[in-house]
Design a protein around this motif. Sequence first.
Motif, PDB file in Angstrom:
ATOM      1  N   UNK A 120       0.799  -1.229   0.000  1.00  0.00           N
ATOM      2  CA  UNK A 120       0.000   0.000   0.000  1.00  0.00           C
ATOM      3  C   UNK A 120       0.836   1.286   0.000  1.00  0.00           C
ATOM      4  N   UNK A 121       2.079   1.213   0.481  1.00  0.00           N
ATOM      5  CA  UNK A 121       2.868   2.442   0.657  1.00  0.00           C
ATOM      6  C   UNK A 121       4.195   2.353  -0.112  1.00  0.00           C
ATOM      7  N   UNK A 122       4.830   3.511  -0.412  1.00  0.00           N
ATOM      8  CA  UNK A 122       6.114   3.468  -1.128  1.00  0.00           C
ATOM      9  C   UNK A 122       7.186   2.732  -0.319  1.00  0.00           C
ATOM     10  N   UNK A 123       8.032   1.992  -1.049  1.00  0.00           N
ATOM     11  CA  UNK A 123       9.057   1.142  -0.385  1.00  0.00           C
ATOM     12  C   UNK A 123      10.031   1.960   0.455  1.00  0.00           C
ATOM     13  N   UNK A 124      10.320   3.219  -0.005  1.00  0.00           N
ATOM     14  CA  UNK A 124      11.349   3.989   0.706  1.00  0.00           C
ATOM     15  C   UNK A 124      10.934   4.350   2.140  1.00  0.00           C
ATOM     16  N   UNK A 125       9.660   4.112   2.493  1.00  0.00           N
ATOM     17  CA  UNK A 125       9.217   4.443   3.861  1.00  0.00           C
ATOM     18  C   UNK A 125       9.571   3.349   4.867  1.00  0.00           C
ATOM     19  N   UNK A 126      10.023   2.202   4.336  1.00  0.00           N
ATOM     20  CA  UNK A 126      10.309   1.062   5.228  1.00  0.00           C
ATOM     21  C   UNK A 126      11.362   1.398   6.274  1.00  0.00           C
ATOM     22  N   UNK A 127      11.110   0.946   7.500  1.00  0.00           N
ATOM     23  CA  UNK A 127      12.075   1.114   8.589  1.00  0.00           C
ATOM     24  C   UNK A 127      12.396  -0.265   9.162  1.00  0.00           C
ATOM     25  N   UNK A 128      13.574  -0.390   9.776  1.00  0.00           N
ATOM     26  CA  UNK A 128      13.860  -1.632  10.491  1.00  0.00           C
ATOM     27  C   UNK A 128      12.931  -1.729  11.692  1.00  0.00           C
ATOM     28  N   UNK A 129      12.621  -2.946  12.065  1.00  0.00           N
ATOM     29  CA  UNK A 129      11.687  -3.163  13.170  1.00  0.00           C
ATOM     30  C   UNK A 129      12.162  -2.478  14.452  1.00  0.00           C
ATOM     31  N   UNK A 130      13.472  -2.481  14.689  1.00  0.00           N
ATOM     32  CA  UNK A 130      14.020  -1.943  15.948  1.00  0.00           C
ATOM     33  C   UNK A 130      14.042  -0.415  15.934  1.00  0.00           C
ATOM     34  N   UNK A 131      13.893   0.178  14.744  1.00  0.00           N
ATOM     35  CA  UNK A 131      13.944   1.644  14.654  1.00  0.00           C
ATOM     36  C   UNK A 131      12.631   2.262  15.131  1.00  0.00           C
ATOM     37  N   UNK A 132      12.602   3.594  15.101  1.00  0.00           N
ATOM     38  CA  UNK A 132      11.350   4.311  15.385  1.00  0.00           C
ATOM     39  C   UNK A 132      10.284   3.843  14.376  1.00  0.00           C
ATOM     40  N   UNK A 133       8.985   3.926  14.710  1.00  0.00           N
ATOM     41  CA  UNK A 133       7.957   3.518  13.735  1.00  0.00           C
ATOM     42  C   UNK A 133       8.074   4.325  12.436  1.00  0.00           C
ATOM     43  N   UNK A 161       5.378  -9.724  11.262  1.00  0.00           N
ATOM     44  CA  UNK A 161       5.990  -8.572  10.568  1.00  0.00           C
ATOM     45  C   UNK A 161       5.617  -8.565   9.094  1.00  0.00           C
ATOM     46  N   UNK A 162       4.360  -8.867   8.793  1.00  0.00           N
ATOM     47  CA  UNK A 162       3.912  -8.784   7.400  1.00  0.00           C
ATOM     48  C   UNK A 162       2.678  -7.872   7.306  1.00  0.00           C
ATOM     49  N   UNK A 163       1.976  -7.877   6.166  1.00  0.00           N
ATOM     50  CA  UNK A 163       0.843  -6.966   5.974  1.00  0.00           C
ATOM     51  C   UNK A 163       1.317  -5.524   6.152  1.00  0.00           C
ATOM     52  N   UNK A 164       0.580  -4.691   6.888  1.00  0.00           N
ATOM     53  CA  UNK A 164       0.983  -3.282   7.062  1.00  0.00           C
ATOM     54  C   UNK A 164       2.292  -3.130   7.831  1.00  0.00           C
ATOM     55  N   UNK A 165       2.776  -4.227   8.443  1.00  0.00           N
ATOM     56  CA  UNK A 165       3.979  -4.152   9.281  1.00  0.00           C
ATOM     57  C   UNK A 165       5.235  -4.608   8.529  1.00  0.00           C
ATOM     58  N   UNK A 166       5.072  -4.772   7.197  1.00  0.00           N
ATOM     59  CA  UNK A 166       6.240  -4.979   6.330  1.00  0.00           C
ATOM     60  C   UNK A 166       7.077  -3.701   6.375  1.00  0.00           C
ATOM     61  N   UNK A 167       6.421  -2.584   6.691  1.00  0.00           N
ATOM     62  CA  UNK A 167       7.102  -1.272   6.688  1.00  0.00           C
ATOM     63  C   UNK A 167       7.737  -0.945   8.028  1.00  0.00           C
ATOM     64  N   UNK A 168       7.612  -1.859   9.002  1.00  0.00           N
ATOM     65  CA  UNK A 168       8.108  -1.581  10.352  1.00  0.00           C
ATOM     66  C   UNK A 168       6.922  -1.518  11.308  1.00  0.00           C
ATOM     67  N   UNK A 169       7.120  -0.791  12.411  1.00  0.00           N
ATOM     68  CA  UNK A 169       6.112  -0.804  13.486  1.00  0.00           C
ATOM     69  C   UNK A 169       5.009   0.254  13.235  1.00  0.00           C
ATOM     70  N   UNK A 170       4.274   0.058  12.137  1.00  0.00           N
ATOM     71  CA  UNK A 170       3.185   0.960  11.743  1.00  0.00           C
ATOM     72  C   UNK A 170       2.183   1.145  12.889  1.00  0.00           C
ATOM     73  N   UNK A 171       1.826   2.396  13.171  1.00  0.00           N
ATOM     74  CA  UNK A 171       0.899   2.665  14.278  1.00  0.00           C
ATOM     75  C   UNK A 171      -0.549   2.683  13.786  1.00  0.00           C
ATOM     76  N   UNK A 172      -1.458   2.346  14.675  1.00  0.00           N
ATOM     77  CA  UNK A 172      -2.878   2.283  14.304  1.00  0.00           C
ATOM     78  C   UNK A 172      -3.722   3.056  15.319  1.00  0.00           C
ATOM     79  N   UNK A 173      -4.693   3.777  14.820  1.00  0.00           N
ATOM     80  CA  UNK A 173      -5.652   4.481  15.686  1.00  0.00           C
ATOM     81  C   UNK A 173      -7.041   4.061  15.220  1.00  0.00           C
ATOM     82  N   UNK A 174      -7.718   3.274  16.029  1.00  0.00           N
ATOM     83  CA  UNK A 174      -8.973   2.649  15.576  1.00  0.00           C
ATOM     84  C   UNK A 174     -10.061   2.785  16.640  1.00  0.00           C
TER      85      UNK A 174
END
Length: 345
Positions: A120-133, A161-174
């Motif tokens: 869903x999002x551009x690849x360059x936004x990916x962060x390592x899991x240990x980094x900031x979201x 670590x798949x789906x929306x979390x392929x990009x790292x620790x994506x935050x959710x507000x639901x």
Amino acid sequence: MAVPGKAAAFRLPPLPTVGDIIKLFRLKAQKQLSQNFLLDLRLTDKIVRQAGELKNAHVCEVGPGPGGITRSILSAGVEQLLLIEKDARFIPGLQMLSEAAPGKVRIVHGDILTYKMEKAFPKHLKKNWEDEPPDIHIIGNLPFSVSTPLIIKWLENVSKKDGPFTYGRTQMTLTFQKEVAERLTANPGGKQRSRLSIMSQHLCTVENCFVIPGEAFVPKPEVDVAVVHFTPLVQPKIQQPFELVEKVVRSVFQFRRKYCFRGIETLFPESERLKRTEHLMMTANVDPTLRPFQLSMSHFRNLCNTFRKMCDEDPSLFTYNYREELRQQKKMRRLLRSTSQPKQI
Ligand code: SAM
């Protein structure tokens, strides 16, 4: 639209109100789809503020409907907004919003339960899991019938670590029904402590932000609603596969009001139930007379780690199904009864 208390990061041009959009496109809420709309933009701003700083962020809004929350997200100055809406009736109104924020909005007419978020999002936004979201956020006010299965699916995605979390620790507000939000955030000993509390808190920091009274929605739902914010943890509190944790947690909470050993027993075949339950509880250092809602996260961690060792020694344990054994026993008893009855001559 002005954001109360601070200048909006992006100013939308004058637009019909959300109420006008509903009238203009005849967007009568469909009860069978549990559609309840938020028309008060101060409230939608407050929901969006729970996501944190959104200037230049990439956001996915699930179930935008007539677009109240969508306006608040755009006003926060996001770089890109992806809208996923199942009901085609809302698309023209959302297109109007998209024209008011040129180049920022992408509209998908689809179902969030099947949409492939890993692309869903551009690849360059990916962060390592240990980094900031990453600067990616998911925001949504969904029907309760969708938000609960969806959060279970997304928690599994966090764990893998798949789906929306392929990009790292994506935050959710639901949003959730208030009682479900209480379950998601309940502490040990709390009345609402349940399977959802363990599954969410072992993988995420979960924050119950605020309650929206039912009256704030059009039409008014039967229940109040709460906004919940999730940030995936760098290290899950239980480091075992999602399926194993779910199996243990589901078994423990199977008999909520009984001593916890009663649920734990159901992890094992009848022939060795007592021995294995005793071994599990002693090795995990869990008092069998605690009630399921009294168990802490470290109790669950110990139970899962010990159960994992037991499964490694005997892999058939992991596929053992208590309910299936009960069904088979019942079937056998019925069969024996029918064959032992004297034949009538
Ligand atoms: N966000 C809007 C608001 O706050 O006023 C609408 C909220 S309404 C409770 C839920 C929205 O989610 C509706 O627009 C509905 O059509 C949409 N929706 C329901 N199930 C969905 C699904 N599986 N995928 C995407 N959208 C869905």
